[in-house]
Structure formats: C-alpha cells, structure tokens
Design an enzyme around this catalytic site. Structure first.
Site, PDB file in Angstrom:
ATOM      1  N   TYR A 154       0.823  -1.216   0.000  1.00 40.66           N
ATOM      2  CA  TYR A 154       0.000   0.000   0.000  1.00 40.66           C
ATOM      3  C   TYR A 154       0.851   1.257   0.000  1.00 40.66           C
ATOM      4  O   TYR A 154       0.495   2.270  -0.581  1.00 40.66           O
ATOM      5  CB  TYR A 154      -0.960  -0.002   1.193  1.00 40.66           C
ATOM      6  CG  TYR A 154      -2.173  -0.858   0.917  1.00 40.66           C
ATOM      7  CD1 TYR A 154      -2.495  -1.944   1.733  1.00 40.66           C
ATOM      8  CD2 TYR A 154      -2.982  -0.604  -0.188  1.00 40.66           C
ATOM      9  CE1 TYR A 154      -3.596  -2.719   1.465  1.00 40.66           C
ATOM     10  CE2 TYR A 154      -4.078  -1.388  -0.461  1.00 40.66           C
ATOM     11  CZ  TYR A 154      -4.385  -2.450   0.363  1.00 40.66           C
ATOM     12  OH  TYR A 154      -5.464  -3.228   0.085  1.00 40.66           O
ATOM     13  N   GLU A 172      -0.890 -31.706   9.156  1.00 39.29           N
ATOM     14  CA  GLU A 172      -1.492 -30.809   8.176  1.00 39.29           C
ATOM     15  C   GLU A 172      -2.818 -30.214   8.656  1.00 39.29           C
ATOM     16  O   GLU A 172      -2.982 -29.003   8.639  1.00 39.29           O
ATOM     17  CB  GLU A 172      -1.712 -31.561   6.858  1.00 39.29           C
ATOM     18  CG  GLU A 172      -2.334 -30.674   5.779  1.00 39.29           C
ATOM     19  CD  GLU A 172      -2.555 -31.395   4.464  1.00 39.29           C
ATOM     20  OE1 GLU A 172      -2.033 -32.508   4.286  1.00 39.29           O
ATOM     21  OE2 GLU A 172      -3.248 -30.823   3.593  1.00 39.29           O
ATOM     22  N   ASP A 195      -2.573 -35.378   4.755  1.00 37.75           N
ATOM     23  CA  ASP A 195      -3.529 -36.124   3.946  1.00 37.75           C
ATOM     24  C   ASP A 195      -2.772 -36.924   2.893  1.00 37.75           C
ATOM     25  O   ASP A 195      -1.582 -36.711   2.655  1.00 37.75           O
ATOM     26  CB  ASP A 195      -4.491 -35.161   3.229  1.00 37.75           C
ATOM     27  CG  ASP A 195      -5.435 -34.473   4.210  1.00 37.75           C
ATOM     28  OD1 ASP A 195      -5.928 -33.372   3.874  1.00 37.75           O
ATOM     29  OD2 ASP A 195      -5.656 -35.036   5.308  1.00 37.75           O
TER      30      ASP A 195
END
Lengths: 374, 699
Positions: A106, A205, A257
C-alpha cells in the site's frame, strides 16, 4: 541485527539498513552518473535454475544470472521500485519500525510510476532483494501476514515480544487448547528454545487431526511435539521446525492427507520450495520423513477414499519428473496411487474409531520408522 | 473479334439466322445464366446512358428498377432511365433493334460501349425469352414531346420492327428510358446488379444512381463530385504493336496514294520525317504505291516501326479518373465503413500496348472497420466499367497475386496469391482498346506490358501503406522508451540520489543510449481564422477572458464547407543518440499549395518536394514548421516525411527517401527495427529477468 543508531558523519544520515541495499543503490547511481543504462544483476529464480544438492538434500539456486535493465519499460519500472523499496527500508531502519508486506504494497501506491500492480509483485521484489543480498526479509524489517503454526508439547521457549519484554512460555502448561502461536519472526533474537523433554516433532497438516491428537493426549504419551502446519507451511513454521531439528536434535516426521498437494507439503518441509530456493538452507529439514498418510496405507488400512481428479493425476505425473521425489520410496508410492486412482484424508482414520489414530496407526508407523521408543 | 466471326459467317454459304447465332454464342454475349443475363441488360443500358451523358456534357442521373413480374421469380422487367441527351427518332430503331450497330466500334478512343455487344442483343434476348417487345421512351431537347416506341428485332433481316409508336408529354428536358422484359434471376450477391451499380458509382463519382430492387428497397448512390470526365478524342492507331492484318486492312481502306502519305495519314505520331525514316529502315522506296503493299512489305513495316524513334501516343484519347475522384468515389461507396486510412490514389503515366495507349490507376483503402481475417477485396474496372466475373483470369488479379504483400503488412501464404487483411484495392485500366481474355469481356488479358504496369503501380501505392504502418509500429515501440526516459529514469536518478545523499546525476547520456533513435514527430492541423469577438454587453465577465487565439479545429463538425483555412504542418526532429547527426529531411506537399515557411527554410523546393539540410547535436532537436494554403481540407491528411543520408534503421517516424525522387544518394529500405549501435553492446546475451520468471506453484 537492528542495533542502536550511531551517527556516522556530520549532517549525514546514518545507514542502518543492511549494507548490501546501499550497494545496489550505489551501483545504479554510478551507472547513471557514468552515462550508462542502469541495470542490476540477479540470480534467476526459475525452475530451469533449480539445482538439487544431494549433499545438503535441499533445493538451491544455480549459477544462472539474469539482469534487470532500464532499456525496457518493465525493467526500468522494476529498478525504480527497487530504489523506492531501498529508500523505504532505510527510513524504517531509522524509525525502528517494521512493516508487513501488505502495508508495504500500500505504501507503494505513493510511488507514482513505481507503483506495484498487485501485492504478488511487491512480494516477488522483496524476494529478489533477498536473493541478491543473501539476507532475509526480516533483516529488511518486512514481515508477512500469515500466521505461523501452533505448537503443543513439552517445550519451553522464550519470546521477546513487541514491547521488548522477554516472556517464557511452556507449550503445554502455559497455553490453551489451540497451543502456542508461532510469531512471524522466529530468529534467535526473537525466539529462544529454552528446554524440552520430547523424542520427536510431528508436523500435522489439518487442524482436525491436530486437535484430535491433543485431545487424546498423544503428545504426552508419546513424548512428541505437535506442530500444526495449517496447510502449506509458512516460512516461520518451517524455520522453527528446522531449529528444533538442529538445536534440540529432534527428528521430524510429517503427517498429512494422502494426496499430491500434501506430498508437496512434505517436500517443502524436507527439501525446500522452489520459490525460496535461495534460502533453503534456512528453511528445509532434509532429515524429515513422511509418516503418512501414504498410498500404501490406503490399501493396508482399507481407508475411505475419494477419486483422483484430472488435476491430481497431472500433479502426480509432474512429481514423477521432480528430482525431489526421485527415490524408490516415492516412485513406488506414486505408482501405487495412480493405479489405485484414489486419495484419502488423514481424518479418515476415524473409520475405526476416534482412538484408532493414536492407539494403533501412529504407534505402528512410528515403530516401523524407528522413531518411537515402543 | 466479333466482326471477324461475322465475316466468317458471311463467307459461309449457308445462311445462319441471327437468333441461331445468338443461341450458340450466349456465353460470349453475356447471357449464359439467368443471373448474368439480367446483369448484362442493366450493364448495357447503364453504359449507354453514361456514355451519352458524358458526350453531351450532362452530369448523369441514372435510375435502375427491377420489377418481378411473376410469383416464382423467373421473369423481370428491367427499367433504366437517364437524363441524357436522348435519341433522335430516326436512330431509335438502329440503336435498339439492330445488332452490331454503333459508332463505338470504329472510333479509337476510350469508351465503355466498345466493351458491350450493344443494347440490341438485350432486346433480342428479351424477345427470345419472353416474346415481349422492348419499350423505349426518349426525348431530345429540341422537341417538345417524347417518342414512345415498342420494338423487336426482325432476326432474318437484322432490322428493327416497330410494334407500336406514340408520343408522350414527358417531365424532363431530355433523356431516355428503356423497359425490357426478360427471363432472369435477381440475386443480391457478389456478382449482381446491386454490386454492379455500387461499383459504377465508385468509378463514376460524377454520376448519381438510383436503384429500386424487386422487393421495393430503394438505394441512392449520390453524386460525389461535379467534375465531368475529360472529353476523349478520337485518335489514329499508333504504329507500335499494330498487327499485320490491321496494316493490310488499313492500306486497303486508305485514300492515300503513296506509302509515306499513307503512313502519315493512317497512324498517329507519324510526321513526314518519321514516315521517311520508317521507309528507310524498312528498305522501301518512299515513292512506293499503297496498292503495292503486300504481306512482306507490311511485315517489313512492322519491323521498321520498332527501329525508328516514334513519339509515345497521345493520351487525350484516354480519360483516367484521377486521384482526387478515385478517393471521393471510394469514400462515397464505403459509406459507413470507416477505414484507418485512404492511401493516396495513383494515376500512372500512360503506356502503350499493341499500338494502343493505356493508363493504370490504383486506389487503396486500409484498416479500421475493414475485416482483418478475410481475403482482401479487389475491385476491377476497365474503361470505367466494373468487371465482376472471372477474377482469376484477369491481369489485374494476377498482378495483385504476384506482389509479395507480406512486405506491406498483410498475410500471404508463400508470398503469392490473394493476401488476407483489411484492404480494398481498386484497379482501373483505361485504354482505347482493352485486351480482354475472351469475347465476354469480363477479364483483362494478362499481357506482359499491362500486368507489369499494374504491378508497378500496386507497389508504388503499397509503399505508402508500408510507411504508414511502419510509422505506427515504430511509434508504439518508441512510446515505451519515451516513457522510460521522460518519466521513469529521472525518478530513479532522484530517488537513488536521495537514499545516498548525493547530488542528482545528469541522465542525458543514459537517455540517449536507451532511445538511440532520431525521433521524428510530425503533425498537421487544419486551422481557420478566429471568429470575430461578439460585442460585449454591459455585464462584467466574472473571470477574465483570455486573449483570442487562432482557433484550431480538427473535426469537421460545424464547419461550413468552403470555410477558408489552411494546413499547419510541423515537424520536430529529436536527436536521441550519442553523437551529432547530419541528415536531410524531405517533405512532399501538393505542388499547387502556397507555402509559407517558419524559421527553418528548406534547401530546395521542387514541384512540391521540399528538402532541408539538418545538423542536430546530441539531445537537441530541430523544428520545422510551415503553412499550406490553397488546398482543400480533406486533400491533405498525413504528412509524407522522408529522410536521406542517414541510416534509416535509427530513424523513427520517417521512411528513407524513395527512389523516384531522383536524388543521388539513395539508401536501401531497411526491413528491421532500430539498429543497435556500438554503445549498446552487451545487451544481446543478457537474460531479462522479467521476461523469464514465472511464478512457481509451490506456495
């Protein structure tokens, strides 16, 4: 690193930012003064320039160099942004301030022709500076937004907070159910590892699994430090895991996973990411091992699954040509997955009840890997 | 050619009826399909009207109406009427109902009718297909009333047969109206009545056409100009390329006694002296009698013609359309379709083929709304008559296909064949005798002289396109660089100085290395004198009124036609290279313009071609300005700026001087962009970071 200011010469401002940044500015200035077209050399951060160092087991940047030159409009604008950025860091140093990457983006709105089009661009430029100067962005007083991981376990750390106070925090006794939140800067000046009583670190995870294991008291029973990665791990998370591995000498395993994206998570913890290859030695833990869930577990434990979609298959095939995964272990697992055509979540272990993961699955796997003492 | 068939016919003992002849030769005559038949009827009538009006010096207003007579669309009434001089009553029958009658066939001058088999064949066609007579209404200025006649052709005698005759009070001073009832087919497609009229309008900007289609749709192609085409004169044939048979025929027809007299009388450009030279070169006695001219003698004459220096044929037998009217015609016909640029049309100098002079004219329109990915549109004209059929065998099409249009920014497979792109090319060949591929006269024969001339003309015109496109491309490329040097680089200098607390460096040398071009910026504006101030009222103005400045108007809106104004031309030459540069700058303006120069006076002015000698130091510029008066606003749009005596590779905004300026020092056109100079070495093998970096998928 950011020490108190020492006035250099009469009337001149102190140079408090890393010296390498001023070197870049000098180079550009002198080129203009000499009537040349200014340019900056930098390592190429592309896939083609990635080298996998078998010795250190991490991805690193090769020798290929590129150049940013004011000959072209884009190059000229990038140079302008670079100088602006250096100027901004210089200012921050003198005011002892830091800024997030988003805030910096910004701030660039006020740079006229040097404005960034999106934050991705400004993040990339910061990384370019890191690559050129061999410094971390923390040295530039810039930090990311992302939250770091949560940690639960028998570990005591000392954190120097924003007011400069030192606080000792125990990651089991002093924290709530969500654990200790790692700050974005986990360098030694900011965070000290004081003491621990554990045998290994497990990086997890999903939040669901993290909570499951915490609730089951797995960290106590198996003397492990649980780290919640929160998906693709942030730099600070990976850095901390590496420090735990090096300083506390704790082995690291990942528990994610069973799908190609999760394999990548393992890859970034163990080998380093392509994007941050120039600082892989800071962030990667080459000795980390993948505990699960792996494709052969799906077969072995008959887990509930989903079908692989087109993107998954593409990703798996890409992994086959990725030297990071060019081992007997991974080759077998990838082929298994492709022939199965299935993927599974780690929470699917709940098929056999809520205790299964901590009573059966993990102990079995840890013993096979030679990590647990049982 | 048809004459020779007729001669052949006469030689055969067996009498062949005209209608049989007609039947057998439908294709030659243009009636081989119902669609084409309808078009031929319109074409013949319209051609006649245009020729008649031009001869009488009347601005043509021609109406075409096609009425469907039966439900199934097989029978039509074709009505063509004009405001021409009309036809004298005695002549009506011969003009409309006698095959092969007409003054056009024998006179050697450019005319449309030469290309037609005549309106009579249409009358015959009508009679054969519908059995109906043709109605003609015509009035000449001297008479008070118009004559109305219904005619058919007596095919055995080849004579008119008047079915009905009457008089009529008509509302116009003079004119002719023809109504034919024929079997045909009306389509609105590429080769159709509508398209024909549209192209007629293009190539005859002085005419006004009205078209009413069978479904009632009415279209008007307004007159784009009030200039009638030049009157063409009849001329005698030129010796060059005259054929053996023709010489023999001419020698039989001449009234002269001696061969030298014959040569002077029968041919153009042959004076007594030239006739002598011809006889000498042929080894013939100048006193030789005409009746002794044999085939061998004629052959020797032909060979002698080639050896003797004879002046090029006169060209006032030709009536080229001219660049101004070509442009107007194109604009008129394109209508709402807005192209990017009308390239300046080209009328070439006349050339000769087969004893006949011919002139090639080209008009091109490019870009804008024209479709980019379709083959270019080619409009062919011979003697101001649109050619709609058989484009493949036409010399004009072949010439276009032979040019490598890739050089001029179009797509073209292998550099041959019809290119693809947003371009309309109009080619017009005007000649006293256009060689056609067949009796049907729908395509021009690919005679080498003609095809070559068309190719040269195309290239000359396309060069302008190329320089226009180059200018655009170069400007785009350089715009980037301009931004770098004018905005970004100064900022870099300022910021780095700020960080290091050092004085801001001078970037002019870096700047020239980045740009490394001679940048030419040219502008042209139309200015009108400022309007006089309205008298001030008693009210005080709230804000001070600025001093009146010469108004600059760049849009046509609100400017009444005929407003006096002038063109303001400015050319700035920036030297963004590291060294001082010497060069010449050239500007081409209309020769008739009255020019007033600013400070920089040119080194030479010749027939609209201005040349300045310039010496410019590094990072400096030269300014040239001038005004042009006496030209219409729309006749000068883009500046034609050229440079010479400098490497064209480093020049942006001007082309190298073309060869036909007759300047000694010529530099070849360069194909690529700005060349790299010594100072810029090392840029080639560096890898640009921002061009190769891709965001990785990992995080």
């Amino acid at each position: 690193m950011a020490s108190k200011a020492k006035p250099k010469a009469e009337g001149k401002k102190a140079r408090l930012a890393p010296e390498e940044l001023y070197t870049i500015a000098e180079s550009v200035y002198n080129q203009l003064k000499g009537g040349d077209i200014p340019k900056v050399d930098m390592p190429l951060r592309t896939k083609a320039n990635m080298e996998f160092s078998k010795k250190s087991g991490v991805w690193q940047l090769g020798k290929m160099k590129g150049v940013r030159s004011a000959k072209k409009l884009l190059g000229a604008r990038m140079l302008l942004r670079t100088i602006h950025l250096i100027e901004f860091i210089d200012e921050m140093s003198r005011g002892a301030k830091t800024s997030t990457l988003r805030e910096m983006y910004y701030i660039s709105e006020g740079w006229d022709k040097g404005k960034f089009d999106n934050q991705g661009e400004s993040d990339l430029l910061v990384e370019d500076l890191e690559a050129i100067t061999h410094r971390l962005r923390e040295d530039f007083r810039l930090r990311p937004e992302e939250a770091g991981a949560s940690v639960i376990g028998n570990l005591q750390i000392e954190e120097t907070n924003r007011r400069g106070e030192r606080k000792r925090i125990h990651c089991a006794d002093d924290v709530g159910d969500s654990g200790y939140n790692i700050p974005s800067n986990v360098e030694k000046e900011k965070l000290k590892i004081v003491k621990w009583d554990a045998d290994f670190v497990m990086a997890i995870e999903s939040g669901g699994m993290f909570d499951r294991l915490a609730e089951n008291g797995f960290d106590e029973e198996y003397r492990c430090i649980l780290v919640h990665l929160k998906g693709q791990p942030a730099r600070s998370t990976r850095r901390l895991i590496k420090r735990l591995n090096e300083e506390a000498k704790l082995p690291v395993v990942t528990f994610c996973d069973c799908d190609p994206w999760s394999f990548r998570i393992y890859g970034s913890v163990a080998y380093g990411a392509i994007k941050t290859a120039y600082i892989s030695d800071y962030l990667a833990t080459p000795s980390a091992e993948c505990l699960g869930v792996i494709p052969s577990d799906i077969v072995r434990y008959d887990l509930p699954t989903d079908n692989l979609n087109e993107e998954d298959v593409k990703a798996l095939n890409a992994m086959k040509t990725d030297p990071r995964f060019d081992t007997v272990f991974w080759r077998t697992e990838i082929d298994t997955m492709l022939s199965l055509g299935k993927k599974a979540e780690q929470q699917s272990l709940a098929k056999y009840g809520l205790e299964f993961v901590s009573n059966t699955y993990l102990p079995q796997k840890l013993t096979e890997m030679g990590i647990a003492r049982r | 050619m048809v004459e020779s068939i007729a001669e052949q016919m006469a030689e055969k003992r067996k009498a062949i009826s005209v209608s049989e002849f007609f039947e057998r030769n439908k294709q030659i005559l243009g009636f081989d399909s119902p669609t084409k038949a309808l078009l031929t009827c319109v074409k013949e009538a319209v051609d006649n009207s245009l020729d008649a009006c031009e001869e009488a010096r009347i601005l043509p207003s021609i109406g075409v109406q096609i009425e469907q007579l039966d439900k199934d669309g097989g029978v039509y009434k074709v009505i063509v009427d004009d405001n021409g001089p009309g036809i004298v009553k005695k002549q009506i029958g011969s003009v409309f109902a006698k095959l092969l009658y007409g003054s056009r066939f024998h006179a050697i001058r450019q005319s449309r009718g030469q290309q037609g088999i005549g309106i009579s064949s249409c009358v015959l066609y009508a009679q054969i297909t519908t059995g109906r007579p043709t109605k003609v209404i015509t009035k000449v200025a001297e008479k008070d009333t118009a004559v109305v006649m219904e005619l058919m052709i007596d095919t055995r005698k080849n004579e008119p047969s008047v079915v009905k005759e009457d008089v009529l009070l008509w509302d116009r001073p003079s004119g002719t109206r023809v109504e034919l009832q024929v079997k045909g087919r009306y389509v609105k497609a590429k080769a159709s009545v509508y398209e024909y009229l549209k192209q007629c309008a293009l190539v005859n900007p002085h005419a006004r056409f009205t078209m009413v289609e069978p479904d009632g749709t009415r279209t008007v192609f307004e007159r784009a100009d009030e200039t009638l085409p030049q009157v063409t004169r009849e001329v005698k044939p030129h010796p060059y390329g005259t054929e053996l048979g023709t010489i023999l025929r001419m020698s039989k027809e001449t009234k002269s006694y001696k061969i030298t007299a014959f040569l002077q009388e029968a041919f153009s450009r042959v004076s007594a002296r030239v006739a002598q030279d011809i006889c000498e070169a042929a080894g013939l006695d100048p006193q030789m009698r005409v009746k002794d001219i044999t085939v061998e003698v004629a052959q020797k004459l032909i060979e002698a013609f080639a050896k003797v220096k004879i002046m090029a044929p006169e060209t006032d037998c030709l009536s080229p359309i001219g660049p101004v009217l070509i442009r107007k015609g194109l604009k008129n016909v394109l209508g709402a379709v807005r192209p990017e640029i009308y390239l300046p049309p080209l009328t070439r100098d006349p050339r000769v083929f087969g004893g006949n002079p011919f002139v090639v004219e080209i008009g091109m329109v490019y870009g804008g709304d024209l479709p980019k990915d379709q083959p270019i549109a080619i409009l062919r004209f011979a003697n101001r008559v649109p050619l709609l059929y058989e484009p493949g065998s036409c010399a004009m099409t072949k010439a276009i296909e032979n040019v490598d249009w890739r050089r001029y920014g179009l797509e073209q497979r292998g550099g041959q064949g019809t290119p693809v792109g947003p371009l309309v090319i109009m080619v017009h060949i005007g000649s006293t005798k256009v060689p056609f591929t067949s009796e049907a006269k729908v395509a021009v024969a690919a005679v080498p002289e003609i095809q070559e001339e068309v190719e040269l003309a195309l290239k000359a015109c396309a060069r302008r396109l190329k320089s226009h496109l180059n200018k655009k491309a170069q400007r785009e490329q350089s715009r980037e660089k301009f931004t770098i040097v004018s905005e970004v680089l100064p900022q870099i200098a300022k910021m780095s100085a700020q960080v290091l607390e050092k004085p801001v460096p001078d970037i002019s040398r870096s700047l020239t290395k980045i740009m490394n071009v001679i940048w030419i910026d040219d502008r042209v504006e139309w200015r009108v004198p400022p309007k006089p101030e309205p008298p001030k009222g008693k009210k005080k103005a709230e804000t001070p009124v600025p001093a009146p400045v010469a108004a600059t108007q760049t849009t046509l809106a609100g400017v009444p036609p005929g407003t006096p104004g002038w063109h303001q031309v400015a050319v700035d030459v920036f030297n963004y290279t590291a060294r001082t540069r010497k060069m010449r700058l050239h500007l081409e303006v209309p020769p008739e313009a009255k020019i007033q120069f600013g400070e920089a006076e040119p080194e030479s002015i010749e027939n609209g071609r201005l040349t300045w000698a310039l010496t410019i130091e590094s990072v400096k510029k030269a300014e040239i300005s001038l005004t042009l008066r006496g030209i219409n606003r729309e006749d000068y749009g883009e500046n034609e700026v050229f440079v010479s005596e400098i490497d064209p590779g480093i020049v942006v905004g001007a082309e190298p001087l073309p060869g036909d300026w007759g300047v000694d020092k010529l530099i070849e056109e360069s194909e690529g962009g700005p060349a790299r100079e010594e100072e810029d070495a090392g840029g080639e093998d560096e890898v640009d970071v921002d061009e190769v970096t891709t965001v990785e998928e990992d995080e």
